[in-house]
Design a protein around this motif. Sequence first.
Motif, short mmCIF file in Angstrom:
data_model
loop_
_atom_site.label_atom_id
_atom_site.label_comp_id
_atom_site.label_asym_id
_atom_site.label_seq_id
_atom_site.Cartn_x
_atom_site.Cartn_y
_atom_site.Cartn_z
N VAL A 108 0.87 -1.19 0.00
CA VAL A 108 0.00 0.00 0.00
C VAL A 108 0.90 1.23 0.00
O VAL A 108 1.80 1.33 0.83
N ILE A 109 0.66 2.13 -0.93
CA ILE A 109 1.45 3.37 -0.95
C ILE A 109 0.54 4.50 -0.46
O ILE A 109 -0.54 4.72 -1.01
N ILE A 110 0.99 5.17 0.59
CA ILE A 110 0.21 6.30 1.12
C ILE A 110 0.82 7.59 0.59
O ILE A 110 2.02 7.83 0.74
N VAL A 111 -0.02 8.40 -0.03
CA VAL A 111 0.43 9.68 -0.59
C VAL A 111 -0.55 10.79 -0.17
O VAL A 111 -1.64 10.49 0.34
N ASP A 112 -0.15 12.04 -0.40
CA ASP A 112 -1.16 13.10 -0.32
C ASP A 112 -1.36 13.65 -1.74
O ASP A 112 -0.76 13.13 -2.70
N GLU A 113 -2.20 14.67 -1.87
CA GLU A 113 -2.53 15.14 -3.22
C GLU A 113 -1.29 15.54 -4.03
O GLU A 113 -1.18 15.24 -5.21
N ASN A 114 -0.32 16.20 -3.36
CA ASN A 114 0.85 16.67 -4.10
C ASN A 114 1.83 15.55 -4.41
O ASN A 114 2.44 15.54 -5.49
N THR A 115 2.00 14.62 -3.50
CA THR A 115 2.95 13.55 -3.82
C THR A 115 2.30 12.55 -4.78
O THR A 115 3.00 11.88 -5.53
N HIS A 116 0.98 12.51 -4.78
CA HIS A 116 0.27 11.73 -5.80
C HIS A 116 0.61 12.31 -7.18
O HIS A 116 0.95 11.59 -8.12
#
Length: 352
Positions: free
Chosen positions: A34-42
């Motif tokens: 599972v990769i957890i990102v936020d909007e910008n790192t997405h």
Amino acid sequence: MEYLDAGDYTVELGGLLQSSFEQLLSRYNSAKKVIIVDENTHEHCLSYLITSFEALNGAEVILLPEGEDNKQLEVALGAWEAFTEYGIGRYDLIINLGGGVVTDMGGFIASCFKRGCDFINIPTTLLAMVDASIGGKTGVNLGIYKNQIGVFSNPKAVFIDTSFLETLPEIEVYSGLAEMIKHGLIHDKELFNRVTKQYDNLGDIDDTLLKDCIEVKRIVVAQDYMEVGLRKTLNFGHTIGHVIEGYYMKSLNLSHGHAIAIGMLMEAFLSIDHASLSQEDYKRIKKFITSNYEIPNFTDEAITSMIEMLRNDKKNKDGKILTCLISEIGVCKYDVEVSESVFLQTFKTFKV
Ligand SMILES: NC(=O)c1ccc[n+]([C@@H]2O[C@H](COP(=O)([O-])OP(=O)(O)OC[C@H]3O[C@@H](n4cnc5c(N)ncnc54)[C@H](O)[C@@H]3O)[C@@H](O)[C@H]2O)c1
């Protein structure tokens, strides 16, 4: 590639493609990722990661809303629900790809789910590279109160690849540099001098400087993981910085490092009377911080609220506010008791 031993895990500094990341992924061959990102790192970091490593084909992606005001339990709850939907189990791997909000919150989400899944941190901001991704503190805010809910839990590895900094906005570079300034102020005057020079070259962070700042964090945490003594020095600037960050979270959206920079200035001021900091050192710190970070306009109402918030600082004991102060640039004391009225006076002194 630099390898820094952080106890039961390694911090690797260098290109992700040259690191042992792929090897680590192979240890989780049959596990879900599972990769957890936020909007910008997405937007800026995820595709590089997924397209570079075949083992991440088919990884689940959890998208967290960006920003400090989303570092909340409800957001973690949403991630746990998604984990359940994806059938994530204890032997699966969580990859936190982001700044300090993602590494703090992702570490917390992984550590609490089914009593703990393995996680690794791939920091993408300067601040998370030099500080947040290392040391095992994970957690979320409780409303405006910073990091009130959390656990100590180490990642399996940290991979620091500075190419992620290419898309980082300048304001976030200033934020990371503030924590690097802190490492100098509490530990090493020469390091402080070197970090101040980096402000003239924001687009090209010196790898050796980065490594030396990480080393300060690593060395301090190695001696006092649970923060019963020396580790408290890493909180220099944070007693005041955290209440500033919390209070202005919704209105000004100050970066973490900006709030800490103002906290360090005000705690350096307190250090004159309470830790014998020389006027000369104080003036130098003041000149440097005020020329790089703007002090918010503290209204009377803001000051009253922030003083109230200080009563909930995690370092307090027996109802007393305990803070860290510096006796000179490079030397920090912890557990210094400072009364509420002195903090009040200090906020009034910095009213612009
Ligand atoms: N655990 C610890 O020991 C520790 C230490 C210091 C700070 N912290 C925590 O870290 C947090 C602050 O971390 P931060 O400053 O990294 O904040 P952040 O994670 O909010 O990142 C700052 C901004 O940069 C964006 N971003 C991240 N990587 C990017 C990239 N490569 N390109 C473009 N945009 C990118 C993010 O989306 C966000 O908008 C705070 O919550 C603080 O409490 C924790």
